[in-house]
Design a protein around this motif. Sequence first.
Motif, PDB file in Angstrom:
ATOM      1  N   GLY A   1     -22.955  -6.684  19.423  1.00 47.72           N
ATOM      2  CA  GLY A   1     -24.012  -6.236  20.316  1.00 47.72           C
ATOM      3  C   GLY A   1     -24.877  -5.150  19.713  1.00 47.72           C
ATOM      4  N   GLN A   2     -25.839  -4.708  20.529  1.00 52.34           N
ATOM      5  CA  GLN A   2     -26.820  -3.734  20.071  1.00 52.34           C
ATOM      6  C   GLN A   2     -26.168  -2.420  19.625  1.00 52.34           C
ATOM      7  N   SER A   3     -25.149  -1.994  20.324  1.00 53.43           N
ATOM      8  CA  SER A   3     -24.459  -0.753  19.937  1.00 53.43           C
ATOM      9  C   SER A   3     -23.153  -1.086  19.224  1.00 53.43           C
ATOM     10  N   GLY A   4     -23.136  -2.225  18.547  1.00 50.24           N
ATOM     11  CA  GLY A   4     -21.932  -2.684  17.879  1.00 50.24           C
ATOM     12  C   GLY A   4     -21.726  -2.035  16.532  1.00 50.24           C
ATOM     13  N   GLY A   5     -20.654  -2.458  15.915  1.00 48.25           N
ATOM     14  CA  GLY A   5     -20.309  -1.938  14.601  1.00 48.25           C
ATOM     15  C   GLY A   5     -18.809  -1.958  14.429  1.00 48.25           C
ATOM     16  N   TRP A   6     -18.330  -1.061  13.619  1.00 49.42           N
ATOM     17  CA  TRP A   6     -16.908  -0.998  13.286  1.00 49.42           C
ATOM     18  C   TRP A   6     -16.325   0.316  13.752  1.00 49.42           C
ATOM     19  N   ARG A   7     -15.076   0.258  14.187  1.00 40.81           N
ATOM     20  CA  ARG A   7     -14.355   1.466  14.591  1.00 40.81           C
ATOM     21  C   ARG A   7     -12.890   1.291  14.239  1.00 40.81           C
ATOM     22  N   MET A   8     -12.183   2.372  14.278  1.00 36.73           N
ATOM     23  CA  MET A   8     -10.750   2.320  14.009  1.00 36.73           C
ATOM     24  C   MET A   8     -10.074   1.459  15.071  1.00 36.73           C
ATOM     25  N   GLY A   9      -9.152   0.624  14.635  1.00 33.29           N
ATOM     26  CA  GLY A   9      -8.380  -0.212  15.555  1.00 33.29           C
ATOM     27  C   GLY A   9      -7.065   0.447  15.921  1.00 33.29           C
ATOM     28  N   ARG A  10      -6.693   1.459  15.172  1.00 33.09           N
ATOM     29  CA  ARG A  10      -5.480   2.237  15.428  1.00 33.09           C
ATOM     30  C   ARG A  10      -5.827   3.708  15.268  1.00 33.09           C
ATOM     31  N   ASP A  11      -5.005   4.559  15.800  1.00 30.11           N
ATOM     32  CA  ASP A  11      -5.180   5.992  15.648  1.00 30.11           C
ATOM     33  C   ASP A  11      -5.163   6.328  14.160  1.00 30.11           C
ATOM     34  N   PRO A  12      -6.186   7.038  13.652  1.00 28.12           N
ATOM     35  CA  PRO A  12      -6.219   7.374  12.225  1.00 28.12           C
ATOM     36  C   PRO A  12      -4.980   8.133  11.744  1.00 28.12           C
ATOM     37  N   ALA A  13      -4.310   8.834  12.630  1.00 26.70           N
ATOM     38  CA  ALA A  13      -3.093   9.555  12.248  1.00 26.70           C
ATOM     39  C   ALA A  13      -1.938   8.593  11.985  1.00 26.70           C
ATOM     40  N   GLU A  14      -2.052   7.373  12.486  1.00 26.76           N
ATOM     41  CA  GLU A  14      -0.987   6.382  12.347  1.00 26.76           C
ATOM     42  C   GLU A  14      -1.244   5.378  11.216  1.00 26.76           C
ATOM     43  N   VAL A  15      -2.359   5.523  10.533  1.00 21.71           N
ATOM     44  CA  VAL A  15      -2.699   4.611   9.435  1.00 21.71           C
ATOM     45  C   VAL A  15      -2.556   5.374   8.124  1.00 21.71           C
ATOM     46  N   SER A  16      -1.649   4.923   7.279  1.00 23.89           N
ATOM     47  CA  SER A  16      -1.421   5.600   5.998  1.00 23.89           C
ATOM     48  C   SER A  16      -2.265   4.973   4.896  1.00 23.89           C
ATOM     49  N   VAL A  17      -2.405   5.709   3.813  1.00 20.51           N
ATOM     50  CA  VAL A  17      -3.064   5.170   2.626  1.00 20.51           C
ATOM     51  C   VAL A  17      -2.336   3.902   2.173  1.00 20.51           C
ATOM     52  N   ALA A  18      -1.012   3.902   2.254  1.00 21.50           N
ATOM     53  CA  ALA A  18      -0.227   2.719   1.878  1.00 21.50           C
ATOM     54  C   ALA A  18      -0.602   1.518   2.743  1.00 21.50           C
ATOM     55  N   ASP A  19      -0.791   1.728   4.043  1.00 23.76           N
ATOM     56  CA  ASP A  19      -1.184   0.627   4.936  1.00 23.76           C
ATOM     57  C   ASP A  19      -2.495   0.004   4.474  1.00 23.76           C
ATOM     58  N   VAL A  20      -3.434   0.845   4.093  1.00 17.56           N
ATOM     59  CA  VAL A  20      -4.752   0.372   3.682  1.00 17.56           C
ATOM     60  C   VAL A  20      -4.664  -0.398   2.370  1.00 17.56           C
ATOM     61  N   ILE A  21      -3.956   0.150   1.411  1.00 13.30           N
ATOM     62  CA  ILE A  21      -3.819  -0.529   0.118  1.00 13.30           C
ATOM     63  C   ILE A  21      -3.152  -1.884   0.308  1.00 13.30           C
ATOM     64  N   ARG A  22      -2.098  -1.927   1.107  1.00 11.86           N
ATOM     65  CA  ARG A  22      -1.422  -3.211   1.352  1.00 11.86           C
ATOM     66  C   ARG A  22      -2.352  -4.202   2.042  1.00 11.86           C
ATOM     67  N   ALA A  23      -3.205  -3.725   2.945  1.00  9.46           N
ATOM     68  CA  ALA A  23      -4.111  -4.621   3.674  1.00  9.46           C
ATOM     69  C   ALA A  23      -5.146  -5.259   2.753  1.00  9.46           C
ATOM     70  N   VAL A  24      -5.631  -4.508   1.775  1.00  8.25           N
ATOM     71  CA  VAL A  24      -6.707  -5.047   0.937  1.00  8.25           C
ATOM     72  C   VAL A  24      -6.239  -5.565  -0.420  1.00  8.25           C
ATOM     73  N   ASP A  25      -5.091  -5.064  -0.913  1.00 12.32           N
ATOM     74  CA  ASP A  25      -4.633  -5.447  -2.256  1.00 12.32           C
ATOM     75  C   ASP A  25      -3.243  -6.062  -2.299  1.00 12.32           C
ATOM     76  N   GLY A  26      -2.493  -5.992  -1.210  1.00 10.39           N
ATOM     77  CA  GLY A  26      -1.123  -6.495  -1.230  1.00 10.39           C
ATOM     78  C   GLY A  26      -0.135  -5.393  -1.566  1.00 10.39           C
ATOM     79  N   PRO A  27       1.032  -5.732  -2.075  1.00 13.48           N
ATOM     80  CA  PRO A  27       2.091  -4.745  -2.325  1.00 13.48           C
ATOM     81  C   PRO A  27       1.635  -3.601  -3.237  1.00 13.48           C
ATOM     82  N   LEU A  28       2.216  -2.431  -3.036  1.00 14.27           N
ATOM     83  CA  LEU A  28       1.869  -1.267  -3.858  1.00 14.27           C
ATOM     84  C   LEU A  28       2.185  -1.495  -5.333  1.00 14.27           C
ATOM     85  N   VAL A  29       3.294  -2.154  -5.603  1.00 17.29           N
ATOM     86  CA  VAL A  29       3.697  -2.452  -6.981  1.00 17.29           C
ATOM     87  C   VAL A  29       4.106  -3.910  -7.049  1.00 17.29           C
ATOM     88  N   SER A  30       3.572  -4.598  -8.035  1.00 17.59           N
ATOM     89  CA  SER A  30       4.015  -5.972  -8.276  1.00 17.59           C
ATOM     90  C   SER A  30       4.106  -6.187  -9.782  1.00 17.59           C
TER      91      SER A  30
END
Length: 152
Positions: free
Chosen positions: A60-89
């Motif tokens: 919509g007109q005022s659309g866009g992107w926002r956090m789907g979870r509380d930023p305090a509950e999302v770790s850097v590890a969560d983000v890396i796994r979401a976009v790249d997969g396991p931390l070490v392979s």
Amino acid sequence: MRVSAKADYALRALIEMAGQREASPVSAEELGRRQGIPHGFLQAILADLRRAGIVRSQRGQSGGWRMGRDPAEVSVADVIRAVDGPLVSVYGLRPEAVSYNDSARVLQHVWIAARHSLRDVFEDVSIRDLAEGQLPESVTRRTADEDAWQPH
């Protein structure tokens, strides 16, 4: 460890979202402009983050992107796994799934230890920490060591 552009861009976009007043949605164009992220690349990253439940989109007109979870509950590890997969392979396998002959078996322990060390940092830092510019003491202690800043 090599941090991919995808992981770096994802974290930078999330820092922008988490810093939004009143958690209002922000367009992908605006996120990209603020952080210098190519639009097409950012769209693919946001899709990965949405599949992981980290962000959500609003149409919509005022659309866009926002956090789907509380930023305090999302770790850097969560983000890396979401976009790249396991931390070490290793060859695309998780370290515990790799098998070696007797003389190289100890190498698997190195990969497991490396993953554990990455978790110690990446799972301890949240998107909120990044957005507020305040890292946990356990992380700032590591950066206080001058040797940490030296290329080897």
